[in-house]
Design an enzyme around this catalytic site. Structure first.
Site, PDB file in Angstrom:
ATOM      1  N   SER A  51       2.764  -1.843  -7.591  1.00 45.68           N
ATOM      2  CA  SER A  51       3.039  -1.150  -6.337  1.00 45.68           C
ATOM      3  C   SER A  51       1.856  -0.353  -5.804  1.00 45.68           C
ATOM      4  CB  SER A  51       4.238  -0.212  -6.506  1.00 45.68           C
ATOM      5  OG  SER A  51       4.009   0.732  -7.538  1.00 45.68           O
ATOM      6  N   ASP A 342       5.566  10.080  -3.001  1.00 52.00           N
ATOM      7  CA  ASP A 342       6.887  10.132  -3.617  1.00 52.00           C
ATOM      8  C   ASP A 342       6.689  10.583  -5.065  1.00 52.00           C
ATOM      9  OD1 ASP A 342       6.029   7.846  -5.013  1.00 52.00           O
ATOM     10  OD2 ASP A 342       7.124   6.464  -3.708  1.00 52.00           O
ATOM     11  N   HIS A 345       3.929   7.582  -6.479  1.00 49.72           N
ATOM     12  CA  HIS A 345       2.758   7.044  -5.779  1.00 49.72           C
ATOM     13  C   HIS A 345       2.017   8.122  -4.991  1.00 49.72           C
ATOM     14  CE1 HIS A 345       5.782   3.752  -6.098  1.00 49.72           C
ATOM     15  NE2 HIS A 345       4.731   3.086  -6.538  1.00 49.72           N
TER      16      HIS A 345
END
Length: 367
Positions: A51, A342, A345
């Site tokens: 991600s 978040d 990340h």
């Protein structure tokens, strides 16, 4: 007198113009030299991973690991564009492509609207939730490293059909390859499920990860890649979600995850050194993000941040992916004050700072 003034003005205008041109030339030379040594050119940037470098591939597969909704993308380019990037804006794959002078945004390979030119200058095959351990991707139904490699083979065929074998061979051999993966192995597969911790202790699990990393690099080399950068694991125990899950009432950094990351990183560098000796025509570049990120977290003000222990989204303690959504209350208004977007990340600003610290002094090693 009037004629004399006109002559003096013309003379000074010419001098100033010449100086401006000279300064512009010097600046251009400086930027070019600093970015790509020895007049090298990079046709494309090609990325594999999770991600951190997924610009939206997960939008096109069936998985819960998605972020193609607000507030993700809140600060992306024009603003309020949830592209599937796990941040408020750009991610490292974009920043790295720009650093090598290729393009400002690196698209996801699975985007059905990609044009031939998009392919020729590079794509990201990364899938949020993937890991070196094949089980990691399987647990959340995302694309494993082997899946990403199969897509790369398909990519080579597509560009071969478009521009022919000779140009394809040049693109494949001269491109910059970036691998950024492994955090989910430690933070999720090992720490949060019993599926691997029952089979392996941390030393043997990091052996498994390092072996998978070596196998992937060998396969990538076999397909023609020569300029390969591999990110080590970050100080994963200090991301907000890990603090919340395992850091106790004080939400301290989770030492066990950080120790696992440093152990894996030492094994990864050993594997890369060994492969570098075998593949003398390749440039295998280890990119250390553990130390820079830890310093950012421990000294946020030094880098222009105010908050290092919580993410911007919601409470910042646990929200990530589908838990960070339009209904997340208390989301911060100024993400540039935060290292994390978040609970897992970083923000675009943090990615930019980190990418500069990790990559800028390593660019020469790719050539």
């Amino acid at each position: 007198m009037k004629l004399l003034c006109q002559k003096l003005v013309s003379k000074w205008f010419l001098v100033i113009t010449l100086w401006c041109c000279l300064i512009a030339i010097i600046f251009q030379i400086h930027v070019s030299t600093a970015s790509l040594p020895n007049n090298e050119t990079v046709p494309a940037v090609i990325v594999f991973g999770d991600s951190i470098v997924d610009p939206g591939n997960n939008n096109y597969i069936t998985t819960i690991v998605k972020c193609d909704f607000p507030p993700y993308g809140r600060d992306f380019v024009g603003g309020n564009q949830p592209t599937g990037r796990f941040s408020n804006g750009l991610v490292p794959s974009d920043i790295i492509a720009a650093k090598f002078g290729v393009k400002k945004l690196l698209p996801p390979y699975l985007d059905p609207n990609l044009q031939t030119q998009d392919l020729l200058t590079g794509v990201s095959f990364a899938s949020g939730g993937a890991g070196y351990d094949p089980l990691t991707a399987e647990l959340v139904s995302v694309m494993s490293l082997s899946d990403q490699l199969e897509m790369f083979k398909e990519y080579i065929k597509k560009i071969n059909d478009a521009v022919g074998e000779y140009r394809t061979a040049t693109i494949v051999s001269k491109s910059i390859y970036i691998i950024c993966i492994g955090s989910d192995d430690i933070a999720n597969t090992y720490a949060q499920t019993p599926l691997r911790s029952a089979q392996y202790d941390i030393p043997s699990y990091t052996d498994l990860m390092a072996s998978e990393a070596s196998n992937f690099l060998q396969e990538l080399y076999g397909l023609g890649a020569r300029r390969i950068g591999v990110f080590g694991l970050p100080s994963i125990g200090c991301v907000p979600s890990q603090r919340t899950i395992g850091g106790g009432l004080d939400r301290a950094c989770l030492d066990s995850s950080n120790q696992a990351a440093t152990l894996f990183n030492s094994k990864l560098t050993s594997q890369m050194d060994a492969l570098g000796k075998r593949f003398s025509d390749a440039r295998l570049v280890y990119l250390d993000c553990y130390t820079p990120l830890l310093d950012m977290i421990q000294n946020p003000a030094k880098y222009g941040f105010e908050e290092a222990e919580r993410g911007c989204c919601g409470t910042g303690n646990i929200e990530v992916s589908i838990l960070c959504n339009p209904y997340s209350i208390s989301t911060c208004t100024n993400s540039s004050n935060y290292i994390f977007w978040d609970s897992y990340h970083p923000t675009e600003k943090a990615y930019d700072v980190l990418s500069t610290m990790v990559l800028d002094n390593k660019i020469k090693d790719f050539f």
